[in-house]
Enzyme design. Structure first.
Site, short mmCIF file in Angstrom:
data_model
loop_
_atom_site.label_atom_id
_atom_site.label_comp_id
_atom_site.label_asym_id
_atom_site.label_seq_id
_atom_site.Cartn_x
_atom_site.Cartn_y
_atom_site.Cartn_z
CB SER A 294 -0.85 -0.01 1.26
OG SER A 294 -1.28 1.28 1.58
CD GLU B 117 -1.69 5.29 5.08
OE1 GLU B 117 -1.14 5.30 6.19
OE2 GLU B 117 -2.13 6.31 4.54
CE1 TYR C 65 -3.87 -1.66 5.66
CE2 TYR C 65 -2.81 0.32 4.83
CZ TYR C 65 -3.45 -0.87 4.59
OH TYR C 65 -3.68 -1.28 3.31
N1 GDD Z 1 -12.16 7.56 6.06
C1 GDD Z 1 -12.22 8.89 6.14
N2 GDD Z 1 -13.31 9.48 6.77
N3 GDD Z 1 -11.20 9.63 5.64
C2 GDD Z 1 -11.29 10.98 5.74
C3 GDD Z 1 -12.38 11.64 6.34
C4 GDD Z 1 -13.44 10.86 6.89
O1 GDD Z 1 -14.41 11.36 7.43
N4 GDD Z 1 -12.17 12.99 6.24
C5 GDD Z 1 -11.01 13.17 5.61
N5 GDD Z 1 -10.46 11.97 5.30
C6 GDD Z 1 -9.17 11.75 4.62
C7 GDD Z 1 -8.21 10.86 5.41
O2 GDD Z 1 -7.58 11.62 6.45
C8 GDD Z 1 -7.26 10.46 4.28
O3 GDD Z 1 -6.32 11.49 4.05
C9 GDD Z 1 -8.14 10.40 3.05
O4 GDD Z 1 -9.37 11.05 3.42
C10 GDD Z 1 -8.43 8.99 2.56
O5 GDD Z 1 -8.87 8.20 3.64
P1 GDD Z 1 -9.46 6.71 3.39
O6 GDD Z 1 -10.50 6.75 2.32
O7 GDD Z 1 -9.89 6.17 4.72
O8 GDD Z 1 -8.25 5.91 2.75
P2 GDD Z 1 -6.70 5.76 3.20
O9 GDD Z 1 -5.89 6.61 2.30
O10 GDD Z 1 -6.54 5.96 4.65
O11 GDD Z 1 -6.41 4.22 2.92
C11 GDD Z 1 -6.88 3.51 1.81
O12 GDD Z 1 -5.96 3.52 0.76
C12 GDD Z 1 -4.72 2.85 1.03
C13 GDD Z 1 -3.83 2.95 -0.19
O13 GDD Z 1 -4.34 2.19 -1.23
C14 GDD Z 1 -7.18 2.08 2.27
O14 GDD Z 1 -7.83 1.41 1.22
C15 GDD Z 1 -5.92 1.34 2.61
O15 GDD Z 1 -6.23 -0.01 2.91
C16 GDD Z 1 -5.00 1.40 1.40
O16 GDD Z 1 -3.81 0.72 1.69
#
Ligand code: GDD
Length: 327
Positions: free
Chosen positions: A131, A133, A155
């Site tokens: 990922s 991340e 993670y």
């Molecule tokens: N979930 C969430 N909820 N994220 C928020 C929110 C909220 O209310 N507000 C802002 N965000 C921002 C997070 O701080 C982050 O910067 C971005 O939105 C994306 O968050 P997520 O959709 O939860 O995804 P992620 O980037 O943390 O992780 C995903 O992508 C990775 C890379 O492919 C996941 O799918 C991981 O499993 C994956 O590895």
């Protein structure tokens, strides 16, 4: 005599990526097997909804990545040619209780899969889902395969440890293990806790008058968002090469959560500013520098390139949520 079909074994088959990957592999003529937890088999309507339409074409083998003997027996039963290890805790949580299970399950699960393959099918080809991340507080942007990992979340740490293990099996045991460093990838099958689906679902509900606010964290956070259906194709391509390797899979284009709101609400003729609330509970403590990938190597070696634009992706998700709510 016709060659027999290749067998693919997928952990995490009931998830977003697993379901698209199963479709892709079936289209290519593979026999597809998936590791599935017993609890999921017992609650099929809910937990297997993404693969419901494939149930009579795939074989589900009970087992869990938390449980070594179950993986061993599943791999011994299937004898796969290709293994796609997608199962993991995938939400980037900063909750302490989640840290313990994320680290245990993700790291041990990967080790179990690799070790069972080494024992039972050492010539199989293995894909591990890494990922973006893992880059965490990256020292440069965009990130490519040479960018050092500086993970900030547990993670991310669990994914780095698993990624290194995957690479170690390649180097020490001469196994065909590939690691994908996948940036965010979404679709109408995305879980509701991730920001894309949260926004498209809430926007659709607001449009239909079912609610009148949406509460988010940091809307200036930026990500590189692509379509899951295309990203699983990159996984398959990695396993078809002459040599195993690691690849960044990304669009190369960065957008903010604010852009996401704009496209999602805009596609419904709404101004998101009227409905948005910010809540500190959703703000992550150690949000890294902008994550955006450089997919050059995937383009050059795999011939892979993202086609679906950010706008197309979000509009497809909004339309899907609208349709679901209207049903
Ligand atoms: N979930 C969430 N909820 N994220 C928020 C929110 C909220 O209310 N507000 C802002 N965000 C921002 C997070 O701080 C982050 O910067 C971005 O939105 C994306 O968050 P997520 O959709 O939860 O995804 P992620 O980037 O943390 O992780 C995903 O992508 C990775 C890379 O492919 C996941 O799918 C991981 O499993 C994956 O590895």
């Amino acid at each position: 005599m016709a060659a027999s079909a290749k067998k693919a074994f997928i952990t995490g088959i009931s998830g977003q990526d697993g379901s698209y990957l199963a479709e892709l592999l079936l289209d290519k003529g593979y026999e597809v097997y998936g590791l599935i937890r017993r609890e999921s088999l017992e609650d099929a309507t809910h937990r297997l909804r993404r693969i419901d339409h494939l149930r009579d074409q795939i074989t589900l083998v009970p087992g869990s990545i938390d449980n070594y003997p179950s993986i061993f027996s599943a791999i011994r039963q299937v004898v796969p040619d290709e293994v796609y290890h997608l199962a993991a805790y995938s939400y980037v949580s900063f909750n302490f209780d989640d840290e313990l299970s994320t680290l245990n399950t993700n790291v041990n699960g990967t080790h179990y899969v690799l070790s069972c393959c080494r024992e039972l099918v050492p010539d199989s080809r293995i894909y591990f889902a890494g990922s973006s991340e893992m880059f965490g507080k990256a020292e440069s942007s965009p990130q490519n395969e040479k960018t050092p990992f500086r993970p900030r979340s547990v993670y991310g740490i669990s994914k780095v440890a698993s990624f290194d293990m995957n690479r170690a099996y390649r180097e020490h045991y001469d196994m065909f293990t590939c690691g994908g460093i996948l940036f965010n990838h979404e679709s109408p099958r995305r879980g509701f806790q991730f920001v894309t689906r949260k926004i498209t679902h809430h926007a659709a509900r607001i449009k239909l008058g079912l609610q009148d606010t949406i509460t988010l964290g940091n809307i200036d956070a930026t990500r590189d968002w692509g379509h899951s259906r295309e990203y699983v194709d990159a996984m398959w391509r990695m396993l078809q090469q002459d040599q195993p390797d690691d690849y960044v899979i990304a669009t190369g284009v960065s957008h903010s959560v604010r852009d996401l709101l704009d496209v999602a609400f805009g596609s419904l003729g709404l101004d998101f500013n009227k409905y948005l609330r910010i809540d500190e509970r959703f703000v992550r403590p150690t949000e890294p520098v902008p994550l955006v990938g450089n997919p050059q190597k995937a383009r050059d070696v795999l011939g892979w390139q993202a086609q679906v634009t950010f706008e197309e992706l979000i509009e497809e998700m909004v339309q899907n949520d609208l349709d679901l709510l209207q049903k």
